[in-house]
Motif scaffolding. Sequence first.
Motif, PDB file in Angstrom:
ATOM      1  N   HIS A  53      -2.455  75.655  -3.767  1.00 16.40           N
ATOM      2  CA  HIS A  53      -3.335  74.852  -2.923  1.00 16.40           C
ATOM      3  C   HIS A  53      -2.933  74.879  -1.456  1.00 16.40           C
ATOM      4  N   TYR A  54      -3.930  74.724  -0.600  1.00 19.51           N
ATOM      5  CA  TYR A  54      -3.708  74.453   0.822  1.00 19.51           C
ATOM      6  C   TYR A  54      -4.982  73.851   1.390  1.00 19.51           C
ATOM      7  N   GLN A  55      -4.871  73.215   2.554  1.00 22.47           N
ATOM      8  CA  GLN A  55      -6.011  72.587   3.208  1.00 22.47           C
ATOM      9  C   GLN A  55      -6.277  73.281   4.528  1.00 22.47           C
ATOM     10  N   LEU A  56      -7.540  73.614   4.783  1.00 23.86           N
ATOM     11  CA  LEU A  56      -7.909  74.279   6.034  1.00 23.86           C
ATOM     12  C   LEU A  56      -7.913  73.301   7.206  1.00 23.86           C
ATOM     13  N   GLU A  57      -8.275  72.054   6.949  1.00 26.61           N
ATOM     14  CA  GLU A  57      -8.186  70.981   7.936  1.00 26.61           C
ATOM     15  C   GLU A  57      -7.156  69.990   7.412  1.00 26.61           C
ATOM     16  N   HIS A  58      -6.583  69.207   8.311  1.00 34.01           N
ATOM     17  CA  HIS A  58      -5.528  68.270   7.896  1.00 34.01           C
ATOM     18  C   HIS A  58      -4.450  69.035   7.124  1.00 34.01           C
ATOM     19  N   THR A  59      -4.092  70.188   7.656  1.00 39.97           N
ATOM     20  CA  THR A  59      -3.150  71.077   6.997  1.00 39.97           C
ATOM     21  C   THR A  59      -1.815  70.372   6.782  1.00 39.97           C
ATOM     22  N   GLN A  60      -1.289  70.520   5.582  1.00 39.97           N
ATOM     23  CA  GLN A  60      -0.086  69.795   5.202  1.00 39.97           C
ATOM     24  C   GLN A  60       1.135  70.682   5.105  1.00 39.97           C
ATOM     25  N   GLY A  61       2.235  70.208   5.673  1.00 37.79           N
ATOM     26  CA  GLY A  61       3.552  70.701   5.329  1.00 37.79           C
ATOM     27  C   GLY A  61       4.042  69.806   4.203  1.00 37.79           C
ATOM     28  N   VAL A  81      -8.368  74.325  -0.585  1.00 35.42           N
ATOM     29  CA  VAL A  81      -8.650  75.668  -1.093  1.00 35.42           C
ATOM     30  C   VAL A  81      -7.676  75.963  -2.227  1.00 35.42           C
ATOM     31  N   SER A  82      -8.151  76.645  -3.258  1.00 33.14           N
ATOM     32  CA  SER A  82      -7.285  77.135  -4.330  1.00 33.14           C
ATOM     33  C   SER A  82      -7.215  78.650  -4.241  1.00 33.14           C
ATOM     34  N   PRO A  84       6.037  74.779   4.876  1.00 32.13           N
ATOM     35  CA  PRO A  84       5.339  74.395   6.110  1.00 32.13           C
ATOM     36  C   PRO A  84       3.817  74.469   5.988  1.00 32.13           C
ATOM     37  N   ALA A  85       3.141  73.841   6.935  1.00 35.44           N
ATOM     38  CA  ALA A  85       1.688  73.977   7.034  1.00 35.44           C
ATOM     39  C   ALA A  85       1.355  75.462   7.194  1.00 35.44           C
ATOM     40  N   GLY A  86       0.240  75.892   6.624  1.00 32.73           N
ATOM     41  CA  GLY A  86      -0.152  77.297   6.692  1.00 32.73           C
ATOM     42  C   GLY A  86       0.243  78.093   5.467  1.00 32.73           C
ATOM     43  N   PHE A  87       0.778  77.405   4.456  1.00 34.29           N
ATOM     44  CA  PHE A  87       1.195  78.050   3.212  1.00 34.29           C
ATOM     45  C   PHE A  87       0.390  77.488   2.051  1.00 34.29           C
ATOM     46  N   ALA A  88       0.057  78.347   1.091  1.00 37.21           N
ATOM     47  CA  ALA A  88      -0.458  77.886  -0.193  1.00 37.21           C
ATOM     48  C   ALA A  88       0.752  77.505  -1.031  1.00 37.21           C
ATOM     49  N   HIS A  89       0.590  76.484  -1.859  1.00 32.93           N
ATOM     50  CA  HIS A  89       1.723  75.976  -2.635  1.00 32.93           C
ATOM     51  C   HIS A  89       1.283  75.655  -4.061  1.00 32.93           C
ATOM     52  N   GLY A  90       2.169  75.918  -5.007  1.00 35.85           N
ATOM     53  CA  GLY A  90       1.908  75.560  -6.397  1.00 35.85           C
ATOM     54  C   GLY A  90       3.172  75.582  -7.219  1.00 35.85           C
ATOM     55  N   PHE A  91       3.064  75.046  -8.439  1.00 40.44           N
ATOM     56  CA  PHE A  91       4.229  75.055  -9.329  1.00 40.44           C
ATOM     57  C   PHE A  91       3.802  75.159 -10.782  1.00 40.44           C
ATOM     58  N   TYR A  92       4.721  75.690 -11.594  1.00 38.40           N
ATOM     59  CA  TYR A  92       4.526  75.861 -13.030  1.00 38.40           C
ATOM     60  C   TYR A  92       5.606  75.065 -13.742  1.00 38.40           C
ATOM     61  N   VAL A  93       5.209  74.246 -14.730  1.00 33.50           N
ATOM     62  CA  VAL A  93       6.155  73.389 -15.443  1.00 33.50           C
ATOM     63  C   VAL A  93       6.839  74.180 -16.553  1.00 33.50           C
ATOM     64  N   MET A  94       8.167  74.284 -16.454  1.00 35.24           N
ATOM     65  CA  MET A  94       8.970  75.045 -17.403  1.00 35.24           C
ATOM     66  C   MET A  94       9.570  74.174 -18.507  1.00 35.24           C
TER      67      MET A  94
END
Length: 189
Positions: free
Chosen positions: A61-69, A142-143, A112-122
């Motif tokens: 995930h990432y946001q095009l507006e209100h971009t999050q770090g 955005v996904s 940081p802001a500007g990156f897509a981020h995700g995680f998988y539960v192990m």
Amino acid sequence: MKLVETAIPDVKLIEPKVFGDQRGFFMETFRTDWFKQHCANVDFVQDNHSKSSHGILRGLHYQLEHTQGKLVRVTAGKVFDVAVDMRKSSNTFGQWVGYELSAENARQLWVPAGFAHGFYVMSESAEFVYKCTDYYHPQSEVSLAYDDTSLNITWPFSSASNNANQFAKPSTSDKDASGFSFNEAPTFE
């Protein structure tokens, strides 16, 4: 806290010092002055906490507006956490890094802001806590497809059967299952 450089210089792995004995443990998980000096000069405005079962993949995930770090960590269980650089002007555009984060290793990842981020539960389940530099803005989320072949992320998916060459498909939301391919995804300048 110990700072570990990653293959993408703007993404930082943080290893807090854990002090423990037979009574339990203590660790400092965040300190503004240290973070601003060693990671990024940002302010956090929102904390989130999620719990997910084994085999769940959340993201990318990432946001095009209100971009999050995001400063992320696991308080129970274990995940494989991934950050993908979506900044066209970056030398690491389209590259990813991934690290195992767990309650046991106490690691944190600065995404940081500007990156897509995700995680998988192990693990059987995992509780995931993260601080954000901007507020959640669902209209601009955005996904990115977690299984995009051009990214070639090596997720540690569990075996689907006794055949070690077959892996179970992760459980995702409908939105994440139909994420953009990297080549079609909106990017940052």
